[in-house]
Write a protein that holds these residues in place. Structure first.
Motif, short mmCIF file in Angstrom:
data_model
loop_
_atom_site.label_atom_id
_atom_site.label_comp_id
_atom_site.label_asym_id
_atom_site.label_seq_id
_atom_site.Cartn_x
_atom_site.Cartn_y
_atom_site.Cartn_z
N GLU A 134 -7.05 11.95 -4.12
CA GLU A 134 -5.77 12.63 -3.92
C GLU A 134 -4.89 12.51 -5.16
OE1 GLU A 134 -4.36 14.39 -1.09
OE2 GLU A 134 -6.53 14.59 -0.91
N VAL A 135 -5.45 12.87 -6.30
CA VAL A 135 -4.71 12.90 -7.56
C VAL A 135 -4.78 14.32 -8.07
CG1 VAL A 135 -4.50 11.96 -9.88
CG2 VAL A 135 -5.34 10.50 -8.03
N VAL A 136 -3.64 15.01 -8.12
CA VAL A 136 -3.62 16.43 -8.45
C VAL A 136 -2.67 16.70 -9.61
CG1 VAL A 136 -4.19 17.11 -6.10
CG2 VAL A 136 -1.79 16.90 -6.77
N VAL A 137 -2.90 17.81 -10.27
CA VAL A 137 -2.10 18.20 -11.42
C VAL A 137 -1.29 19.44 -11.09
CG1 VAL A 137 -2.19 19.04 -13.81
CG2 VAL A 137 -3.74 17.22 -13.06
N GLN A 138 -0.02 19.42 -11.47
CA GLN A 138 0.84 20.58 -11.35
C GLN A 138 1.56 20.78 -12.68
OE1 GLN A 138 1.12 22.77 -9.03
NE2 GLN A 138 0.86 21.90 -6.99
N GLU A 139 1.66 22.01 -13.11
CA GLU A 139 2.32 22.29 -14.39
C GLU A 139 3.83 22.11 -14.29
OE1 GLU A 139 2.51 25.77 -17.86
OE2 GLU A 139 1.47 26.14 -15.95
N SER A 160 0.84 -1.20 0.00
CA SER A 160 0.00 0.00 0.00
C SER A 160 0.87 1.25 0.00
CB SER A 160 -0.91 0.01 1.23
OG SER A 160 -1.53 1.27 1.39
N LEU A 161 0.36 2.30 -0.61
CA LEU A 161 1.04 3.60 -0.58
C LEU A 161 0.23 4.64 0.19
CD1 LEU A 161 2.48 3.88 -4.22
CD2 LEU A 161 3.73 3.33 -2.12
N ASN A 162 -0.62 4.18 1.06
CA ASN A 162 -1.40 5.09 1.90
C ASN A 162 -0.46 5.99 2.69
OD1 ASN A 162 -4.02 4.27 1.23
ND2 ASN A 162 -3.95 2.55 2.66
N GLY A 163 -0.70 7.29 2.65
CA GLY A 163 0.13 8.23 3.39
C GLY A 163 1.39 8.65 2.64
N LYS A 164 1.61 8.11 1.45
CA LYS A 164 2.80 8.44 0.66
C LYS A 164 2.46 9.44 -0.44
CE LYS A 164 5.17 5.28 2.89
NZ LYS A 164 6.21 5.67 3.89
N THR A 165 3.42 10.31 -0.75
CA THR A 165 3.26 11.27 -1.84
C THR A 165 4.20 10.90 -2.97
OG1 THR A 165 2.61 13.05 -0.34
CG2 THR A 165 3.46 13.69 -2.50
N VAL A 166 3.64 10.86 -4.17
CA VAL A 166 4.37 10.42 -5.35
C VAL A 166 4.28 11.50 -6.43
CG1 VAL A 166 4.53 8.65 -7.13
CG2 VAL A 166 3.77 8.03 -4.83
N LYS A 191 0.88 7.70 -17.37
CA LYS A 191 -0.52 7.61 -16.97
C LYS A 191 -0.81 6.27 -16.30
CE LYS A 191 -5.19 7.55 -18.95
NZ LYS A 191 -5.98 7.70 -20.20
N ALA A 192 -0.32 5.18 -16.88
CA ALA A 192 -0.54 3.85 -16.30
C ALA A 192 0.13 3.73 -14.94
CB ALA A 192 0.00 2.78 -17.25
N THR A 193 1.31 4.29 -14.80
CA THR A 193 2.02 4.27 -13.52
C THR A 193 1.24 5.03 -12.46
OG1 THR A 193 4.16 4.17 -14.67
CG2 THR A 193 4.17 4.90 -12.38
N SER A 194 0.77 6.21 -12.82
CA SER A 194 0.02 7.04 -11.88
C SER A 194 -1.26 6.36 -11.42
CB SER A 194 -0.31 8.39 -12.52
OG SER A 194 0.87 9.07 -12.89
N LYS A 195 -1.93 5.69 -12.32
CA LYS A 195 -3.17 5.00 -11.97
C LYS A 195 -2.90 3.89 -10.96
CE LYS A 195 -6.19 4.46 -15.19
NZ LYS A 195 -6.93 4.00 -16.40
N ASP A 196 -1.80 3.16 -11.15
CA ASP A 196 -1.45 2.10 -10.19
C ASP A 196 -1.16 2.69 -8.82
OD1 ASP A 196 0.89 0.47 -8.77
OD2 ASP A 196 -0.27 -0.95 -9.98
N PHE A 197 -0.41 3.79 -8.78
CA PHE A 197 -0.10 4.42 -7.49
C PHE A 197 -1.36 4.89 -6.79
CE2 PHE A 197 4.31 5.83 -9.22
CZ PHE A 197 4.82 4.56 -8.96
N ALA A 198 -2.29 5.43 -7.57
CA ALA A 198 -3.55 5.89 -6.99
C ALA A 198 -4.34 4.72 -6.41
CB ALA A 198 -4.37 6.62 -8.04
N ARG A 199 -4.34 3.60 -7.10
CA ARG A 199 -5.03 2.41 -6.59
C ARG A 199 -4.42 1.95 -5.27
NH1 ARG A 199 -5.37 0.24 -12.25
NH2 ARG A 199 -7.58 0.36 -12.84
N ARG A 200 -3.14 2.21 -5.08
CA ARG A 200 -2.47 1.83 -3.84
C ARG A 200 -2.67 2.86 -2.73
NH1 ARG A 200 1.58 -2.27 -4.90
NH2 ARG A 200 1.64 -2.73 -7.14
N GLY A 201 -3.39 3.93 -3.02
CA GLY A 201 -3.73 4.90 -1.99
C GLY A 201 -2.82 6.08 -1.86
N ALA A 202 -1.89 6.26 -2.80
CA ALA A 202 -0.94 7.38 -2.72
C ALA A 202 -1.59 8.71 -3.06
CB ALA A 202 0.24 7.13 -3.66
#
Length: 327
Positions: free
Chosen positions: A83-88, A28-34, A45-56
């Motif tokens: 907790e999925v956000v966009v930054q330029e 799990s990546l709960n409590g982690k920032t990626v 995109k695929a990587t980010s989706k997996d991290f989000a599924r893990r709770g990051a």
């Protein structure tokens, strides 16, 4: 004849995907920032989706904010993780890199995983950024070099943390590193030569970074995602002849037909970010979720050290940004 080609491609696709490495960790990546650069499409995109599924908490660091926001909205919908956000972030623009890093340091108390994924196959005619850097090198190497350095202290304070640099098998085709002409000012330029060199730089940068991070709790590894049909060759602007344009389209078709999809292409990145099997491993090169061999040039510690010094100069890394010196 066409039937034979189709059968060969289908068989190649089956065999290649069957043997492709897959991340087996359920961590799990709960409590982690990626942070994932270049996360608005493809492997990122695929990587980010997996991290989000893990709770990051996942920061999509992208040049095209509108496109990235659509991806973020989709990931939130699919995973239920808000907790999925966009930054330029435009890694080809050092001012953008510094602005992004400043925002992260102001807004994020911790950064546990940094995935330097953004990359381009540059234009056929050499282009120079506002910082005087060749566009491919700026996007694929210099921007990530600066970004990583700017975030090093936060990564160290968040340890154990991990840095993953996405390289390519293309680094094998950069047979020599021209340290005095990294931006092709005084030698023949081609998009392939610039791309190959930038991917070699990803591996060498990782090697020296791992040396500088020893004992800090921060590890850094590079990897090859494999043959993935991301359409990168179709983004190569201004092909000089119809033959090269045709070859680019043909290569893209082969990759789409016989290569990995983006989800499989992301597996080694995910493995390096989360797996218990690579705990404490640093400075290595991976493919299909396994450590593998890189080119002889990429193994040269002197070249890695020299590249670091040249890169510091080229991105104008300031004394107050050299956080590795204080570890």
């Amino acid at each position: 004849m066409l039937i034979v080609v189709v059968v060969v491609l289908v068989l190649a696709r089956f065999l290649y995907r069957h043997r492709a490495g897959r991340c087996t960790s359920t961590r799990s990546l709960n409590g982690k920032t990626v942070i994932v650069t270049g996360a608005s499409s493809g492997i990122g995109k695929a990587t980010s989706k997996d991290f989000a599924r893990r709770g990051a908490r996942v920061i999509l660091a992208c040049r095209n904010v509108e496109k990235a926001q659509a991806v973020a909205d989709d990931i939130i919908k699919v995973t239920g993780n808000s907790e999925v956000v966009v930054q330029e972030l435009n890694t080809a623009d050092l001012k953008s890199v510094r602005s992004f890093a400043k925002r992260v340091l102001e807004e994020e108390p911790a950064v546990h995983i940094l995935v330097n994924n953004a990359g381009i196959m540059g234009p056929w005619a050499r282009q120079v950024t506002s910082d005087g850097l060749e566009l491919t090198m700026a996007t694929n190497h210099y921007g990530h070099f600066l970004l990583t350095n700017l975030l090093l202290k936060r990564l160290k304070d968040s340890a154990p943390s991990r840095i993953i640099n996405v390289s390519s098998v293309a680094h094998f085709f950069a047979w020599k590193l021209k340290l005095h002409d990294m931006n092709f000012e005084n030698r023949f330029y081609s998009s392939w030569r610039a791309y190959n060199q930038s991917k070699l730089c990803n591996v060498l940068f990782t090697r020296e970074l791992a040396v500088k991070l020893q004992g800090t709790g921060v590890v850094a590894n590079s990897m090859n995602p494999g043959a993935v049909g991301t359409g990168i060759f179709l983004k190569n602007d201004g092909a000089p002849t119809w033959l090269i344009t045709f070859m680019n389209h043909a290569l893209n078709i082969v990759l789409q037909a016989a290569g990995k999809n983006c989800e499989l292409g992301a597996q080694t990145t995910i493995h390096l970010a989360v797996s218990e099997d690579v705990e404490g491993i640093s400075g290595k090169y991976f493919e299909d979720c396994r450590e593998t061999w890189c080119s002889w040039v990429a193994k040269d510690p002197e070249a890695a050290r020299a590249l670091w010094e040249v890169s510091e100069t080229d991105v104008n890394l300031r004394p107050g940004e050299m956080f590795y010196r204080y570890f």
